[in-house]
Each structure stands twice: as C-alpha cells, then as structure tokens.
Motif scaffolding. Structure first.
Motif, PDB file in Angstrom:
ATOM      1  N   LEU A 134       0.857  -1.191   0.000  1.00  0.00           N
ATOM      2  CA  LEU A 134       0.000   0.000   0.000  1.00  0.00           C
ATOM      3  C   LEU A 134       0.886   1.232   0.000  1.00  0.00           C
ATOM      4  O   LEU A 134       1.656   1.453   0.938  1.00  0.00           O
ATOM      5  CB  LEU A 134      -0.904  -0.001   1.236  1.00  0.00           C
ATOM      6  CG  LEU A 134      -1.679   1.299   1.555  1.00  0.00           C
ATOM      7  CD1 LEU A 134      -2.537   1.731   0.377  1.00  0.00           C
ATOM      8  CD2 LEU A 134      -2.533   1.113   2.803  1.00  0.00           C
ATOM      9  N   LEU A 135       0.805   2.016  -1.071  1.00  0.00           N
ATOM     10  CA  LEU A 135       1.506   3.293  -1.157  1.00  0.00           C
ATOM     11  C   LEU A 135       0.461   4.387  -1.097  1.00  0.00           C
ATOM     12  O   LEU A 135      -0.410   4.488  -1.971  1.00  0.00           O
ATOM     13  CB  LEU A 135       2.307   3.394  -2.459  1.00  0.00           C
ATOM     14  CG  LEU A 135       3.066   4.716  -2.650  1.00  0.00           C
ATOM     15  CD1 LEU A 135       4.175   4.863  -1.617  1.00  0.00           C
ATOM     16  CD2 LEU A 135       3.639   4.818  -4.060  1.00  0.00           C
ATOM     17  N   ARG A 338       2.626   7.280   3.528  1.00  0.00           N
ATOM     18  CA  ARG A 338       3.061   6.033   4.160  1.00  0.00           C
ATOM     19  C   ARG A 338       3.223   4.955   3.101  1.00  0.00           C
ATOM     20  O   ARG A 338       2.655   5.033   2.005  1.00  0.00           O
ATOM     21  CB  ARG A 338       2.055   5.549   5.214  1.00  0.00           C
ATOM     22  CG  ARG A 338       0.701   5.189   4.635  1.00  0.00           C
ATOM     23  CD  ARG A 338      -0.182   4.506   5.648  1.00  0.00           C
ATOM     24  NE  ARG A 338      -1.552   4.434   5.147  1.00  0.00           N
ATOM     25  CZ  ARG A 338      -2.430   3.496   5.484  1.00  0.00           C
ATOM     26  NH1 ARG A 338      -2.084   2.540   6.325  1.00  0.00           N
ATOM     27  NH2 ARG A 338      -3.650   3.505   4.992  1.00  0.00           N
ATOM     28  N   LEU A 339       4.019   3.969   3.460  1.00  0.00           N
ATOM     29  CA  LEU A 339       4.195   2.764   2.654  1.00  0.00           C
ATOM     30  C   LEU A 339       4.030   1.578   3.594  1.00  0.00           C
ATOM     31  O   LEU A 339       4.628   1.537   4.663  1.00  0.00           O
ATOM     32  CB  LEU A 339       5.583   2.736   2.009  1.00  0.00           C
ATOM     33  CG  LEU A 339       6.005   1.409   1.358  1.00  0.00           C
ATOM     34  CD1 LEU A 339       5.134   1.092   0.146  1.00  0.00           C
ATOM     35  CD2 LEU A 339       7.486   1.460   0.948  1.00  0.00           C
ATOM     36  N   PHE A 349       6.335  -0.852   7.940  1.00  0.00           N
ATOM     37  CA  PHE A 349       5.725   0.433   7.646  1.00  0.00           C
ATOM     38  C   PHE A 349       6.820   1.480   7.483  1.00  0.00           C
ATOM     39  O   PHE A 349       7.781   1.512   8.257  1.00  0.00           O
ATOM     40  CB  PHE A 349       4.789   0.859   8.783  1.00  0.00           C
ATOM     41  CG  PHE A 349       3.850  -0.217   9.230  1.00  0.00           C
ATOM     42  CD1 PHE A 349       2.649  -0.441   8.575  1.00  0.00           C
ATOM     43  CD2 PHE A 349       4.172  -1.024  10.316  1.00  0.00           C
ATOM     44  CE1 PHE A 349       1.785  -1.445   8.989  1.00  0.00           C
ATOM     45  CE2 PHE A 349       3.321  -2.030  10.746  1.00  0.00           C
ATOM     46  CZ  PHE A 349       2.123  -2.242  10.071  1.00  0.00           C
ATOM     47  N   CYS A 350       6.648   2.344   6.512  1.00  0.00           N
ATOM     48  CA  CYS A 350       7.584   3.451   6.303  1.00  0.00           C
ATOM     49  C   CYS A 350       6.794   4.751   6.275  1.00  0.00           C
ATOM     50  O   CYS A 350       5.871   4.895   5.465  1.00  0.00           O
ATOM     51  CB  CYS A 350       8.365   3.261   5.003  1.00  0.00           C
ATOM     52  SG  CYS A 350       9.513   4.614   4.651  1.00  0.00           S
ATOM     53  N   TYR A 351       7.152   5.678   7.150  1.00  0.00           N
ATOM     54  CA  TYR A 351       6.506   6.986   7.238  1.00  0.00           C
ATOM     55  C   TYR A 351       7.563   8.077   7.125  1.00  0.00           C
ATOM     56  O   TYR A 351       8.557   8.044   7.859  1.00  0.00           O
ATOM     57  CB  TYR A 351       5.791   7.147   8.579  1.00  0.00           C
ATOM     58  CG  TYR A 351       4.441   6.501   8.670  1.00  0.00           C
ATOM     59  CD1 TYR A 351       3.275   7.234   8.478  1.00  0.00           C
ATOM     60  CD2 TYR A 351       4.322   5.147   8.954  1.00  0.00           C
ATOM     61  CE1 TYR A 351       2.022   6.639   8.572  1.00  0.00           C
ATOM     62  CE2 TYR A 351       3.073   4.535   9.043  1.00  0.00           C
ATOM     63  CZ  TYR A 351       1.930   5.300   8.850  1.00  0.00           C
ATOM     64  OH  TYR A 351       0.701   4.708   8.936  1.00  0.00           O
ATOM     65  N   LEU A 368      -2.459  -8.275  13.817  1.00  0.00           N
ATOM     66  CA  LEU A 368      -2.480  -6.908  14.345  1.00  0.00           C
ATOM     67  C   LEU A 368      -1.733  -5.929  13.445  1.00  0.00           C
ATOM     68  O   LEU A 368      -1.247  -4.911  13.906  1.00  0.00           O
ATOM     69  CB  LEU A 368      -1.894  -6.893  15.761  1.00  0.00           C
ATOM     70  CG  LEU A 368      -2.834  -7.468  16.824  1.00  0.00           C
ATOM     71  CD1 LEU A 368      -2.095  -7.777  18.103  1.00  0.00           C
ATOM     72  CD2 LEU A 368      -3.982  -6.498  17.094  1.00  0.00           C
ATOM     73  N   VAL A 369      -1.680  -6.224  12.151  1.00  0.00           N
ATOM     74  CA  VAL A 369      -1.038  -5.305  11.214  1.00  0.00           C
ATOM     75  C   VAL A 369      -1.732  -3.952  11.239  1.00  0.00           C
ATOM     76  O   VAL A 369      -1.090  -2.896  11.256  1.00  0.00           O
ATOM     77  CB  VAL A 369      -1.034  -5.903   9.792  1.00  0.00           C
ATOM     78  CG1 VAL A 369      -0.662  -4.844   8.755  1.00  0.00           C
ATOM     79  CG2 VAL A 369      -0.051  -7.071   9.719  1.00  0.00           C
ATOM     80  N   TRP A 370      -3.059  -3.948  11.238  1.00  0.00           N
ATOM     81  CA  TRP A 370      -3.809  -2.686  11.239  1.00  0.00           C
ATOM     82  C   TRP A 370      -3.506  -1.868  12.504  1.00  0.00           C
ATOM     83  O   TRP A 370      -3.384  -0.648  12.453  1.00  0.00           O
ATOM     84  CB  TRP A 370      -5.306  -2.965  11.126  1.00  0.00           C
ATOM     85  CG  TRP A 370      -5.826  -3.774  12.268  1.00  0.00           C
ATOM     86  CD1 TRP A 370      -5.899  -5.135  12.348  1.00  0.00           C
ATOM     87  CD2 TRP A 370      -6.291  -3.281  13.522  1.00  0.00           C
ATOM     88  NE1 TRP A 370      -6.392  -5.529  13.562  1.00  0.00           N
ATOM     89  CE2 TRP A 370      -6.651  -4.413  14.304  1.00  0.00           C
ATOM     90  CE3 TRP A 370      -6.464  -2.011  14.055  1.00  0.00           C
ATOM     91  CZ2 TRP A 370      -7.153  -4.300  15.597  1.00  0.00           C
ATOM     92  CZ3 TRP A 370      -6.957  -1.899  15.346  1.00  0.00           C
ATOM     93  CH2 TRP A 370      -7.304  -3.027  16.100  1.00  0.00           C
ATOM     94  N   ALA A 371      -3.401  -2.555  13.668  1.00  0.00           N
ATOM     95  CA  ALA A 371      -3.133  -1.845  14.927  1.00  0.00           C
ATOM     96  C   ALA A 371      -1.718  -1.277  14.935  1.00  0.00           C
ATOM     97  O   ALA A 371      -1.483  -0.155  15.395  1.00  0.00           O
ATOM     98  CB  ALA A 371      -3.329  -2.800  16.112  1.00  0.00           C
ATOM     99  N   ALA A 372      -0.758  -2.041  14.414  1.00  0.00           N
ATOM    100  CA  ALA A 372       0.621  -1.559  14.350  1.00  0.00           C
ATOM    101  C   ALA A 372       0.733  -0.379  13.391  1.00  0.00           C
ATOM    102  O   ALA A 372       1.524   0.547  13.622  1.00  0.00           O
ATOM    103  CB  ALA A 372       1.554  -2.689  13.916  1.00  0.00           C
ATOM    104  N   ASP A 373      -0.052  -0.384  12.324  1.00  0.00           N
ATOM    105  CA  ASP A 373      -0.051   0.736  11.384  1.00  0.00           C
ATOM    106  C   ASP A 373      -0.537   2.001  12.088  1.00  0.00           C
ATOM    107  O   ASP A 373       0.037   3.087  11.938  1.00  0.00           O
ATOM    108  CB  ASP A 373      -0.946   0.392  10.191  1.00  0.00           C
ATOM    109  CG  ASP A 373      -0.709   1.302   8.994  1.00  0.00           C
ATOM    110  OD1 ASP A 373       0.163   2.191   9.064  1.00  0.00           O
ATOM    111  OD2 ASP A 373      -1.385   1.109   7.971  1.00  0.00           O
ATOM    112  N   ASP A 374      -1.608   1.881  12.859  1.00  0.00           N
ATOM    113  CA  ASP A 374      -2.088   3.030  13.632  1.00  0.00           C
ATOM    114  C   ASP A 374      -1.015   3.544  14.584  1.00  0.00           C
ATOM    115  O   ASP A 374      -0.793   4.750  14.708  1.00  0.00           O
ATOM    116  CB  ASP A 374      -3.325   2.633  14.435  1.00  0.00           C
ATOM    117  CG  ASP A 374      -4.592   2.603  13.601  1.00  0.00           C
ATOM    118  OD1 ASP A 374      -4.538   2.993  12.425  1.00  0.00           O
ATOM    119  OD2 ASP A 374      -5.644   2.179  14.123  1.00  0.00           O
TER     120      ASP A 374
END
Length: 385
Positions: A134-135, A338-339, A349-351, A368-374
């Motif tokens: 996801l870019l 983000r990437l 994740f890259c921010y 928990l990918v979604w939670a780690a992204d948050d």
C-alpha cells in the motif's frame, strides 16, 4: 488489450470537481430514496484472452460498483494484464487521476515488478511472502495484493484528502483497503485456497469493520496495551538508554529524545521494532525482539538476525520509496504519506518524518497489522513534530 462495451455502474461517493481529480468519499453510503451518483466503468480484456471473460471478472465488477474510491482495478499474471476496470468520472477527459487506461496499466505492470523484487529482498527476514503493498500519498493510494503465485490485483484509489487525520484513518483509503482484501480472498476461495490475512482485517468482525471506529481490537484477542520493553542496555554514564544528559534528574525539563519516544510506542501486542533512518544510515533504533512474548516468531531466525536485517533495510528505505514513486508518480504524485509492506507474518511500515528522514516500523503479528499501522502513524506524527 481488447476493449469491451463500457457499462454504467452505481457507486457511492462524490464526483471529482471539474478541472482536477478530487477524492471520492468511499465511506459515504448512498442516500436512501435517491439514486446514487453513477459512473461509467469500462472493462478491457487482455488480447491473450480473446473474448473469454475470466470468472474472476464478475467479482471485480461488483467491487467497482460498491466502492466509489477505487478508480482502477486490474489483475496481472506476472507482467501481463488479464483485465482492467476503469471508472470514468464526468470531470476530465481522461477519467480518474487524469490518466489514460494504457498509462494506468503501465503503472500496474511496473508495480508488479517492484513487488516481485521486494519479495526477494525481504526473504532474509524469514517472514514469508510479500502479500500486500500500500503506497499512500496526498493524491491517493495504490494497492497491490498477491492473490496466487504470480497473480496480482493492482488498484488505484482516491484519498479523502484530509491532512488533519493520520494516514490509516483516511476513510476512502481504508474502505478500499478492506474491500480489496475481501475481494482477494474471495478469488482465493473460488479456487479452493485458504484466505490470507491481508492487513490483519480477518481478525475483525463485520460490524466493527463497517463502523469506521478506530478504537477497535480483534474479536479473538485482548486489547493492545503497552508493556515495559526489554532494556537495550545502559550507557557508560548510567543514564537510561536513549536519554540525553540534559534529561537526567536535576538537569531541567527537556523534550523526550527520539529514542525515548520510539521506545514508548513499542508493545508486545503490536509494534515490535522501530528505527529512524536517513539515506545510508540508521539514526535511532529501538525494539523488543528479545521479549519472551515474541519467541514464537523466531523459529527460523534469531532476534539478532532480524535486527540486523531491519537495520540494513532502513539504510535503503529511501531507495525503495523512490522506486515506487517513479512507478506511480503520474497517478499519485511524490508526496508520500506512508508505505506498507505486508508479509505473511507481520508488516513493515515506512513513514516520512522530515526531509529525507523516515520511520521504519515493524510488527511480527499478522493479526495486528492494522493496529501496528495506527501506532506507527502516531509515532511518525510525534517524531515529525
């Protein structure tokens, strides 16, 4: 590619204003009792298929009907486009994102090649295949999902365009992300394959997914609560790791150091490794990879081995971003928000957190990918000031 007769498709969302593409509100449902805005969706088949419509095409058409923030959706087998669906909004001569169908398919082919290359480069981490990319930029988002071996879905979508919210909370991008994951799994199940937990969305129940509420947790697990990270060692002067001499008792108030800020965001339940990187070097790194609660993720590799791999990746994260931006800049521009590189066991994740400065964050838990992204988005916001 050989074209088919375009079909009208009903899809929720707003129409881009005349003169420039604008976000489509994917999360806004059609108003009851009134017709939803209609857009024309054209289907293009690869010449290698002749006039045969692949069974998967119907499911992709349904998704384009339902998610107004997705403007382009295509399936690729290696570098060959099997079919593409394009939504043509009333504004602009070239449809969404101001690109022709050929230009969008060229982006898709380039992205598939980039995903294949990244999959090879991520192998030393022993975290499985790259299943989702996801870019996310100021202008929109690109989604790449590995459905089967050498078969990919690539989509382009609008952003909601609000700079006041953290990137994972963009409702248009989030809706497209969740729905594309569901589509990929329907395609997998149609050929008797088990679902893949793209983005960790499988662990969330449907009412929660539809609610748009951000304070959510997987139905099968406990809330993600901070834990005390494993100490990373004490400097010779005896001060806590990551703190500066000025922050010690009696030295007066000072802002937390980047290392301390990073360390506060680590948790066994979601975020396990973070680093602040520049081109060719890693400035700050913190992790809890040695925590006993994560031992199950280290069957084939040691915490030290993963730590070394992530450090090397951090030194080249700017190169990977530039490669993706070159492939997608016609549609998405170059202002990256983000990437996400989602592998079978977790995600990276890259921010951006400043000029030529990036946050690299990692979770090892796929649910928990979604939670780690948050959590990574919150950390990036604090580091970027």
């Amino acid at each position: 590619m050989s074209g088919q007769t375009p079909a009208d498709a009903t899809a929720p969302g707003t129409t881009p204003p005349a003169g420039r593409p604008a976000p489509s509100g994917a999360a806004v449902p059609a108003v009851p009792g009134r017709d939803a805005p209609r857009r024309r969706v054209s289907v293009t088949l690869g010449t290698h298929l002749g006039d045969r419509r692949p069974p998967a095409l119907g499911a992709c058409e349904e998704l384009m009907d339902e998610v107004g923030s997705i403007s382009h959706l295509a399936r690729y087998r290696t570098g060959t486009c099997d079919f593409a669906l394009d939504a043509w909004e009333p504004a602009g001569p070239h449809g969404p994102l101001g690109l022709t169908a050929d230009e969008r398919q060229l982006i898709g082919r380039d992205v598939v090649h980039v995903m294949t290359d990244l999959d090879d480069q991520l192998r030393p981490a022993c975290s499985g295949d790259l299943v989702r990319l996801l870019l996310h930029t100021d202008r929109g988002a690109l989604f790449g999902l590995s459905v089967l071996r050498e078969q990919f879905l690539v989509a382009l979508g609008w952003s909601s365009g609000s700079r006041g919210e953290l990137p994972p909370q963009d409702p248009a991008v989030r809706a497209a992300d969740i729905e594309l994951a569901g589509l990929a799994n329907r395609l997998r199940e149609s050929v008797s394959q088990q679902p893949t937990d793209y983005g960790g969305w499988l662990g969330l129940n449907e009412p929660v997914l539809s609610s748009g509420i951000r304070d959510i947790r997987p139905s099968s697990g406990p809330p993600a609560t901070p834990v005390t990270p494993v100490p990373t060692g004490t400097p010779p002067d005896g001060r806590p790791p990551g703190t500066s001499p000025a922050s010690r008792s009696g030295a007066g108030p000072s802002a937390p150091s980047p290392a301390a800020t990073c360390r506060r965001h680590l948790s066994v339940e979601d975020l396990h490794y973070v680093a602040v990187c520049r081109a060719g070097r890693v400035e700050v790194t913190e992790d809890i990879l040695d925590d006993p609660g994560l031992a199950r993720f280290f069957d084939d590799v040691t915490p030290r081995g993963r730590r070394q791999f992530y450090a090397l990746l951090g030194q080249r994260v700017d190169v990977h971003l530039r490669t993706l931006v070159r492939a997608t800049h016609l549609a998405l521009g170059s202002r990256v928000r983000r990437l996400v590189l989602d592998v079978e066991q977790g995600a990276l994740f890259c921010y951006p957190v400043g000029l030529d400065r990036y946050l690299l964050a990692v979770t090892l838990d796929q649910h928990l990918v979604w939670a780690a992204d948050d959590k990574a988005a919150q950390l990036a916001h604090q580091l970027g000031g």
